[in-house]
Design an enzyme around this catalytic site. Sequence first.
Site, PDB file in Angstrom:
ATOM      1  N   SER A 153       0.862  -1.189   0.000  1.00  0.00           N
ATOM      2  CA  SER A 153       0.000   0.000   0.000  1.00  0.00           C
ATOM      3  C   SER A 153       0.890   1.228   0.000  1.00  0.00           C
ATOM      4  O   SER A 153       2.047   1.174   0.404  1.00  0.00           O
ATOM      5  CB  SER A 153      -0.861   0.020   1.257  1.00  0.00           C
ATOM      6  N   ASP A 154       0.337   2.339  -0.430  1.00  0.00           N
ATOM      7  CA  ASP A 154       1.014   3.607  -0.182  1.00  0.00           C
ATOM      8  C   ASP A 154       0.982   3.834   1.338  1.00  0.00           C
ATOM      9  O   ASP A 154       0.208   3.195   2.053  1.00  0.00           O
ATOM     10  CB  ASP A 154       0.330   4.747  -0.948  1.00  0.00           C
TER      11      ASP A 154
END
Length: 778
Positions: free
Chosen positions: A290-291
């Site tokens: 994920s970011d």
Amino acid sequence: MAAAAGILLPPLLLLLLLTSAALGGEPAYSCGPRSPTAGQYYAFCDARLPAARRAADLVRRMTAAEKVAQLGDEAGGVARLGVPGYKWWSEGLHGLSYWGHGMHFNGSVTGITSFPQVLLTAAAFDDNLWFRIGQAIGTEARALYNLGQAEGLTIWSPNVNIYRDPRWGRGQETPGEDPTTASKYAVAFVKGLQGSSPGVLQTSACCKHATAYDLEDWNGIARYNFNARVTAQDLADTFNPPFKSCVVDGKASCVMCAYTDINGVPACASSDLLTRTFRGEWGLDGYVSSDCDAVALMRDAQRYAPTPEDTVAVAMKAGLDLNCGTYTQEHGMSALQQGKLSEKDVDRALTNLFAVRMRLGHFDGDPRSNAAYGHLGAADVCTQAHKNLALEAAQDGIVLLKNDAGILPLDRAAVASAAVIGPNGNDPAALNGNYFGPPCETTTPLQGIQRYVTRVTFHSGCGSPACGFAATAQASAIAGSSDYVILFMGLSQDQEKEGLDRTSLLLPGKQQSLIEAIAAASKRPVILVLLTGGPVDVTFAKNNPKIGAILWAGYPGQAGGLAIARVLFGDHNPSGRLPVTWYPEEFTKIPMTDMRMRADPATGYPGRSYRFYQGNPVYKFGYGLSYSKFSRKVVSRASANRPGRPNRNLLAGLIPKPAADGGESYHVEEIGENGCEKLKFPVAVEVHNHGPMDGKHSVLMFVRWPNATTGVSRPASQLVGFSSQHVKVGEKTKVEMEINPCEHLSRAREDGKKVIDRGSHFLKVGEEDDEWEISFDA
Ligand SMILES: *[C@@H]1O[C@H](CO)[C@@H](O)[C@H](O)[C@H]1NC(C)=O
Ligand SMILES: *[C@@H]1O[C@H](CO)[C@@H](O)[C@H](O)[C@H]1NC(C)=O
């Protein structure tokens, strides 16, 4: 012996040993002679087995708590199995970087090679250059790792989001607005970074941020809560292609999902994207991250799931393997206990994660004995070859936008004195762009020019590019008493960066009035050099006859000042071409949140990028001048599937179907992989340098559809290939490109499906050059 002792050590002591090894100038690794695994057979330590099997063996041995500790970018160690902690987050966008937690510049290496910010490198339209930069960064990362200065080799670069809106603060990090360019960039850079040694990754590359992300903060809407409404058509032919190429052709071992909600679903919670597309359709062999804090934001900002446990479960079940941040580590155990997450979901993620660490060689004993990369050390960082490459990249990227009356190149013998004016003229920080590390050496533009001219007077004009106050009188006086005047204006990270979009495309503050005053006071037309990432509306400068030349130099990296000086004084012939449309200021009237690429004439929406924009740009995509004159001509006509006569048997078996927007088309899916393979044909373009200077020329080949103007669904034109060649004065060179009709001549329908229209397509390699017709008829 050491092995036997290792087995007897209590876990705490072992942990200390492993940790002190990491800090003491040694890389951390598993399965070494001091590891508790030594002396016994463990499948996860068996380098002969496939990475996924080794990873599965390791995961099988771990407790639930040990597993959950793996789910964040700072992963815990498993001392009893001799597995050290791991930092997943490092960056290498245009050189190793301070960003992330994995790299430290406090040992025997204190500086790295700082290449130009990506958008400038993209302007070279040279995938071999992009490959070599990736390779150099990967080599420097390995060297740091061997020296104990890197706690990971997973690099979260490149950023291949399409630069959709010119205001985007991170546009500078990307290869621009064109999907073909971004795709080729992704493949070349990833291949360089990951290396070509079979079975072992030099480093692991990560393509980010999938997908349709290019907004930081506009009118109160932030990237953390933005719901991007994106059409299937724009996803298919604009936003997704770079990610697809990155995985399918570049074999990237990671994809990062964006913060963006795409049509109401956070990217990192979309099984359609993470599982069906990345893994299923594209065959991702690696992990999905994920970011940073994207999972936490799903609940806190986006209200997508009711509890932290539900949030963690929805992301992991969608196919997320790693969360940048601590949220999943914090709530993973309770999600398991509440039955929202199953251990099977966690095991799948961990197997993907550990398989990448296995492929990096972290479970093969001391990495310094690795045959391919074990020898790399301090001597391989900032080598002369890497420094030369940083200079080459900056030189090849610089775009000459205006050169009236051939004021450039300057004849050094004729320049008795020069005034260098502007806030970007002597500031080393102006060369970096964001995501930078400590450059091992730096040449500012002033220092570069001082190599050519002895009498140089410098004045910053304003304190910074914000230019709230300009010392106009003083700067004009210096300009008036100098032979030549070179201005270094533009932007800085105070106007555009991560978290910060622009609201205007004009030069900030008093820059324009300062430039105009100096131009008026100067003896000759002045030279304006723009250090910016994103495009600026410099219509005033384009039209002002006292501004003789304009150059765009991006954020050119450590050698930027030298590269600029070499271009100004003709030691390098500029060949860069804009990788993004330079829009007029009026473009900022459209909401940044409007994701549509295609124009909507009914409402006055102008469309985006050279493919769809219907307004008049300040400078076009692909624009760039040279000190020489080049012409291009398509020369090859001798292929079996040659234009005008595509493989008729193949297409004859298919029935073109009526298209909703008129005409008839063939479905790429029905042509099939083999069919598409057979349709491919080479095109050779002859490039002729008519003089007066040797130089590089980048051939850009576009396809145009005859009906482009009748509907809004097709691009006006689409770049299908490019090739960069050095050509001597008076000489001709041939460049070859392969046309893959299924990819290059097709278009995306509204439902995202690719079709090839029946009838004519035109290939062109330049404004003034002949078009080349290719017809698909049953
Ligand atoms: C370098 O910095 C890292 C991160 O702050 C730290 O853990 C490490 O101990 C430092 N190494 C040295 C030799 O100072
Ligand atoms: C556009 O498409 C229609 C339908 O196929 C065709 O009849 C027409 O000739 C095309 N127009 C141009 C300019 O090629």
